[in-house]
Design a protein around this motif. Structure first.
Motif, PDB file in Angstrom:
ATOM      1  N   VAL A  46       0.860  -1.181   0.000  1.00 16.03           N
ATOM      2  CA  VAL A  46       0.000   0.000   0.000  1.00 16.03           C
ATOM      3  C   VAL A  46       0.898   1.233   0.000  1.00 16.03           C
ATOM      4  CG1 VAL A  46      -1.771   1.291   1.240  1.00 16.03           C
ATOM      5  CG2 VAL A  46      -1.810  -1.213   1.296  1.00 16.03           C
ATOM      6  N   LEU A  47       0.699   2.145  -0.960  1.00 14.77           N
ATOM      7  CA  LEU A  47       1.508   3.367  -1.059  1.00 14.77           C
ATOM      8  C   LEU A  47       0.896   4.471  -0.219  1.00 14.77           C
ATOM      9  CD1 LEU A  47       3.761   5.084  -2.372  1.00 14.77           C
ATOM     10  CD2 LEU A  47       2.189   5.530  -4.261  1.00 14.77           C
ATOM     11  N   VAL A  48       1.715   5.095   0.632  1.00 17.24           N
ATOM     12  CA  VAL A  48       1.292   6.231   1.452  1.00 17.24           C
ATOM     13  C   VAL A  48       2.079   7.449   0.986  1.00 17.24           C
ATOM     14  CG1 VAL A  48       1.064   7.151   3.783  1.00 17.24           C
ATOM     15  CG2 VAL A  48       0.873   4.683   3.396  1.00 17.24           C
ATOM     16  N   GLY A  49       1.422   8.370   0.283  1.00 14.96           N
ATOM     17  CA  GLY A  49       2.100   9.550  -0.255  1.00 14.96           C
ATOM     18  C   GLY A  49       1.723   9.780  -1.712  1.00 14.96           C
ATOM     19  N   ASP A  50       2.001  10.986  -2.201  1.00 13.40           N
ATOM     20  CA  ASP A  50       1.637  11.367  -3.574  1.00 13.40           C
ATOM     21  C   ASP A  50       2.888  11.424  -4.452  1.00 13.40           C
ATOM     22  OD1 ASP A  50       0.406  12.274  -5.843  1.00 13.40           O
ATOM     23  OD2 ASP A  50       0.226  14.356  -5.147  1.00 13.40           O
ATOM     24  N   VAL A  51       2.968  10.541  -5.443  1.00 16.62           N
ATOM     25  CA  VAL A  51       4.135  10.503  -6.333  1.00 16.62           C
ATOM     26  C   VAL A  51       3.790  10.950  -7.752  1.00 16.62           C
ATOM     27  CG1 VAL A  51       5.206   8.648  -4.997  1.00 16.62           C
ATOM     28  CG2 VAL A  51       3.769   8.067  -6.964  1.00 16.62           C
ATOM     29  N   LYS A  52       2.580  11.403  -7.977  1.00 16.43           N
ATOM     30  CA  LYS A  52       2.130  11.747  -9.330  1.00 16.43           C
ATOM     31  C   LYS A  52       2.999  12.827  -9.952  1.00 16.43           C
ATOM     32  CE  LYS A  52      -2.059  12.952 -11.909  1.00 16.43           C
ATOM     33  NZ  LYS A  52      -1.888  11.855 -12.876  1.00 16.43           N
ATOM     34  N   ASP A  53       3.453  12.581 -11.200  1.00 13.88           N
ATOM     35  CA  ASP A  53       4.272  13.511 -11.995  1.00 13.88           C
ATOM     36  C   ASP A  53       5.608  13.848 -11.320  1.00 13.88           C
ATOM     37  OD1 ASP A  53       2.258  13.613 -13.928  1.00 13.88           O
ATOM     38  OD2 ASP A  53       1.234  15.253 -12.884  1.00 13.88           O
ATOM     39  N   ARG A  54       6.138  12.914 -10.587  1.00 15.07           N
ATOM     40  CA  ARG A  54       7.433  13.133  -9.922  1.00 15.07           C
ATOM     41  C   ARG A  54       8.380  11.975 -10.227  1.00 15.07           C
ATOM     42  NH1 ARG A  54       5.896  15.259  -3.840  1.00 15.07           N
ATOM     43  NH2 ARG A  54       4.859  17.178  -4.487  1.00 15.07           N
ATOM     44  N   VAL A  55       9.675  12.262 -10.071  1.00 13.04           N
ATOM     45  CA  VAL A  55      10.699  11.212 -10.173  1.00 13.04           C
ATOM     46  C   VAL A  55      10.767  10.511  -8.818  1.00 13.04           C
ATOM     47  CG1 VAL A  55      13.144  10.734 -10.531  1.00 13.04           C
ATOM     48  CG2 VAL A  55      12.019  12.509 -11.884  1.00 13.04           C
ATOM     49  N   ALA A  56      10.485   9.227  -8.808  1.00  7.46           N
ATOM     50  CA  ALA A  56      10.483   8.464  -7.560  1.00  7.46           C
ATOM     51  C   ALA A  56      11.843   7.802  -7.362  1.00  7.46           C
ATOM     52  CB  ALA A  56       9.385   7.407  -7.587  1.00  7.46           C
ATOM     53  N   ILE A  57      12.404   7.987  -6.182  1.00  7.69           N
ATOM     54  CA  ILE A  57      13.709   7.397  -5.855  1.00  7.69           C
ATOM     55  C   ILE A  57      13.511   6.455  -4.672  1.00  7.69           C
ATOM     56  CG2 ILE A  57      16.101   7.847  -5.211  1.00  7.69           C
ATOM     57  CD1 ILE A  57      15.762  10.693  -6.339  1.00  7.69           C
ATOM     58  N   LEU A  58      13.540   5.159  -4.948  1.00  5.79           N
ATOM     59  CA  LEU A  58      13.429   4.144  -3.904  1.00  5.79           C
ATOM     60  C   LEU A  58      14.768   4.024  -3.178  1.00  5.79           C
ATOM     61  CD1 LEU A  58      11.479   1.334  -5.767  1.00  5.79           C
ATOM     62  CD2 LEU A  58      10.808   2.242  -3.537  1.00  5.79           C
ATOM     63  N   VAL A  59      14.760   4.087  -1.866  1.00  2.92           N
ATOM     64  CA  VAL A  59      16.007   3.988  -1.082  1.00  2.92           C
ATOM     65  C   VAL A  59      15.845   2.892  -0.040  1.00  2.92           C
ATOM     66  CG1 VAL A  59      17.577   5.191   0.473  1.00  2.92           C
ATOM     67  CG2 VAL A  59      16.538   6.426  -1.434  1.00  2.92           C
ATOM     68  N   ASP A  60      16.803   1.968   0.000  1.00  2.00           N
ATOM     69  CA  ASP A  60      16.769   0.889   0.989  1.00  2.00           C
ATOM     70  C   ASP A  60      18.195   0.506   1.352  1.00  2.00           C
ATOM     71  OD1 ASP A  60      15.630  -0.872   2.732  1.00  2.00           O
ATOM     72  OD2 ASP A  60      14.710  -2.170   1.224  1.00  2.00           O
TER      73      ASP A  60
END
Length: 352
Positions: free
Chosen positions: A240-254
């Motif tokens: 489940v995604l919590v947050g708004d990523v629309k029209d943005r560059v998403a950077i997954l960090v782990d």
């Protein structure tokens, strides 16, 4: 006849004894004059990183021969004197994890019983770090067991990077310096993602929330979180995604990726939610099992990892994988530790 006070002349042995007594009363003076020299040895798990570290320090790699007997027992021979030396052993928890762990324990013990002044284990990727808590009945806390083994082998100090859980430091009764890849990650983002100001930092699980908020604050961008549930190890049931990523560059960090099921599902979820592009930045790229094929079939612009684990083979099999060199951070940590300086500078800066 006038009497004069005449100072008695001390004989040489008496004078030597008094000087020795004075030095013993001031042990700090004696210890400073005996500061040991430095020796760096490499295990077989990541010799390239060890070579980069000694190149940065301007010294030669110590001589060590590692071999196996016909029954696969590990045999280590330290090829030079370590008496009174400040010894650093570089060994990452990757590849054949159990063999490499045993090799490191034997190397530590070999140096300790050869009268090394101090033995520091430089472990870029800490083995068994995911087994850090008793999450179900009769489950082992293997990270604690590894900590005990390192201490019993004779390690006086541990240097590692991005522990899976920071509380693992508390499993040790010796000093542990847990370095962060964050400064190198920030540098890579600013230099390689042109639209980083319109990005959003995303954690693929709740455990990494603190990590992504720190990066997002330093970049002055927003962050999002993906809540996941597992049915069993290495298998994700739902996200489940919590947050708004629309029209943005998403950077997954782990901190690490093993079979890459989590980050590949997370990337699909982010694109479905309207992200324009997806990057993944991981400290420890383990990439076991179907990981490489999953990344090749996923929608990443790039999967960025550090060289705490050897990545040459992975980069040949998957052109999307890029590598950040963190050898300068370990080299600076070694230099500062040897000279008795603070290493906290490295928590927020990349040494040049």
């Amino acid at each position: 006849m006038e009497s004069r006070n005449v100072m008695p002349v001390l004989s040489q042995p008496v004078r030597a004894k008094s000087l020795l007594r004075a030095n013993l009363e001031r042990p700090s003076v004696v210890l400073r004059s005996r500061m040991p020299n430095i020796k760096v040895f490499s295990g077989t798990s990541h010799p390239d990183l060890a070579q980069r570290i000694v190149d940065r320090l301007g010294i030669d790699l110590g001589k060590v021969v590692t071999k196996k007997f016909s029954n696969l027992e590990t045999c280590v021979e330290i090829g030079e004197s370590v008496r009174g030396e400040d010894v650093y052993i570089v060994q990452s928890g990757s590849g054949e994890v159990n063999d490499n762990l045993m090799e490191m324990l034997i190397m530590i013990n070999a140096c300790k019983i050869a009268s090394a002044s101090r033995v520091t284990a430089v472990i870029p990727c800490f083995p068994y770090a995911r087994q850090d808590k008793k999450d179900k009945s009769r489950a082992p806390i293997s990270a604690k067991l590894v900590a005990n083994m390192l201490s019993v082998a004779g390690a006086d100090h541990i240097i590692t990077m991005d522990l899976h859980a920071s509380q693992i430091q508390g499993f040790f009764d010796i000093p542990v310096d847990n370095l962060y890849a964050e400064p190198a990650v920030l540098k890579w983002i600013k230099e390689n993602i042109a639209e980083w100001r319109n990005s959003i930092i995303v954690s693929p699980d709740a455990g990494g929330a603190k990590r992504v908020t720190s990066i997002a604050d330093r970049l002055n961008v927003e962050f999002a979180l993906i809540h996941k549930e597992r049915k069993k190890a290495n298998e994700v049931a739902s996200m489940v995604l919590v947050g708004d990523v629309k029209d943005r560059v998403a950077i997954l960090v782990d901190d690490m990726a093993d079979t890459c099921g989590t980050i590949c599902h997370a990337a699909e979820k982010l694109l479905e939610a309207g992200a324009t592009r997806v990057y993944a930045i991981l400290t420890h790229g383990i990439f076991s099992g179907p990981a490489i094929s999953r990344i090749n079939n996923a929608c990443f612009e790039a999967v960025v990892v550090t060289n705490t684990i050897p990545q040459d083979g992975h980069m040949k099999d998957c052109p999307r994988i890029q590598c950040i060199d963190v050898s300068m951070m370990f080299a600076e940590a070694v230099r500062r530790t040897h000279n008795g300086e603070s290493v906290s500078y490295l928590f927020s800066n990349v040494p040049y």
